[in-house]
Design an enzyme around this catalytic site. Structure first.
Site, PDB file in Angstrom:
ATOM      1  N   SER A 160      -6.689  -4.252   7.318  1.00 36.96           N
ATOM      2  CA  SER A 160      -5.516  -3.669   8.100  1.00 36.96           C
ATOM      3  C   SER A 160      -5.217  -4.554   9.359  1.00 36.96           C
ATOM      4  CB  SER A 160      -5.709  -2.273   8.375  1.00 36.96           C
ATOM      5  OG  SER A 160      -4.251  -1.780   8.846  1.00 36.96           O
ATOM      6  N   ASP A 248      -0.529   1.235  -1.417  1.00 37.82           N
ATOM      7  CA  ASP A 248      -0.660   1.394  -0.062  1.00 37.82           C
ATOM      8  C   ASP A 248       0.507   1.769   0.445  1.00 37.82           C
ATOM      9  OD1 ASP A 248      -0.957   0.600   2.587  1.00 37.82           O
ATOM     10  OD2 ASP A 248      -2.258  -1.124   2.207  1.00 37.82           O
ATOM     11  N   HIS A 286      -4.211   2.763   1.574  1.00 36.81           N
ATOM     12  CA  HIS A 286      -4.536   1.892   2.523  1.00 36.81           C
ATOM     13  C   HIS A 286      -5.956   1.666   2.944  1.00 36.81           C
ATOM     14  CE1 HIS A 286      -3.305  -0.671   5.873  1.00 36.81           C
ATOM     15  NE2 HIS A 286      -4.054   0.292   6.820  1.00 36.81           N
TER      16      HIS A 286
END
Length: 306
Positions: A160, A248, A286
């Site tokens: 991320s 995601d 995610h």
């Protein structure tokens, strides 16, 4: 978070020790070092000196760069679909970030050293968060690891927000020192922080209002926050692996695919760039790619290691 003792990773993980590294004057960052699972029994009760020497055992080394939410150990909720990943009851009680704990377990068991740091201003690390500061922290850890790991492979693994930090550090290493990191893995990445902010769910309600770009997106630039992975990958030449789950909901997979296409267009050796997607039916979202048991094999295949 309050009342969290980062100095005792052994409450959550075997073969892991906590240490601190001064990355520049006045800035001390916290790091967890997990040694490969094959050395777990040997690691029991050992001190930092033993762990530092262990870095020279020829196992590959991951410098793990976590996302924006939380720290190397932080309370958070966990989807029911991810509760079968094997974390201990102790971890559940302490509210650890299960995907980060699982990452250390999964990749440690697969024979990797992992150095997971909290950037300045995160966890118990001192200092104030800045994009340039994050890069400084990562490069200091890279130098520290390189001095102890001999000829072992060292790779940056960003998740991320950490994907932008990983490409920033790799680019600076290459351009200013003429040194390539051995590989980069980008898990659930984005192209740049402006485009990421325009897609994350928290901004959805505001996108329809006039001034959204000025108030939200331009404010990131005013704060010197750019994280331009899409520009960085155009000058990198080290092996680059991009991982993204189809479901995601934080950073949509088309951002990861766009970054892949940008890199692939720029790389002379196209075989050095790879994009792997994980089907929606796996429910990895995610954060939970580390719960896929095939992950170590996919990474080792890309790195051409056994």
């Amino acid at each position: 978070p309050f009342f969290v003792d980062f100095r005792q990773p052994e409450l959550l993980l075997n073969n892991t020790i906590n240490l601190y590294l001064m990355t520049e004057p006045g800035v001390m960052v916290g790091i967890w070092h997990t040694v490969p699972g094959s050395r777990g029994a040997e690691a029991r009760g050992k001190d930092q000196h033993w762990y530092e020497e262990a870095l020279g055992d020829d196992h590959p080394v991951i410098i793990y760069l976590h996302g924006n939410g939380g720290t190397r150990r932080v309370p958070e909720s966990t989807p029911a679909s991810a509760r079968g990943g094997g974390c201990s009851q102790t971890a559940s009680l302490l509210g650890a970030a299960r995907h980060r704990i699982q990452f250390l377990k999964t990749m440690g068991a697969a024979g990797f050293h992992i150095l997971a740091l909290d950037y300045r201003g995160y966890g118990d690390s001192s200092g104030h968060p800045t994009e340039n500061g994050f890069t400084t922290d990562v490069l200091a850890l890279y130098d520290w690891a390189k001095a102890r790991s001999g000829n072992s492979i060292i790779l940056f693994w960003g998740h991320s927000l950490g994907t932008g930090i990983a490409t920033n550090a790799a680019r600076k290493l290459q351009e200013e020192r003429g040194v390539e990191v051995d590989a980069i893995v980008l898990e659930s990445p984005y192209t740049n922080i402006r485009e990421a902010a325009a897609h994350i769910p928290i901004t959805k309600i505001y996108r329809q209002f006039p001034g959204f770009e000025y108030l939200i997106l331009d404010s990131l630039a005013l704060g010197d926050m750019f994280f331009r992975s899409d520009e960085n990958v155009q000058v990198l030449s080290c092996p680059l692996l991009i991982l993204h789950a189809e479901d995601d909901a934080i950073l949509p997979p088309h951002l990861g695919h766009k970054l892949f296409e940008t890199a692939r267009s720029a790389y002379k050796d196209k075989t050095k760039v790879k994009f792997i997607t994980f089907p929606k039916k796996l429910g990895l979202g995610h954060d939970y790619i580390a719960f896929n048991p095939e992950l170590p094999a996919l990474v080792k295949d890309f790195l051409n290691i056994k």
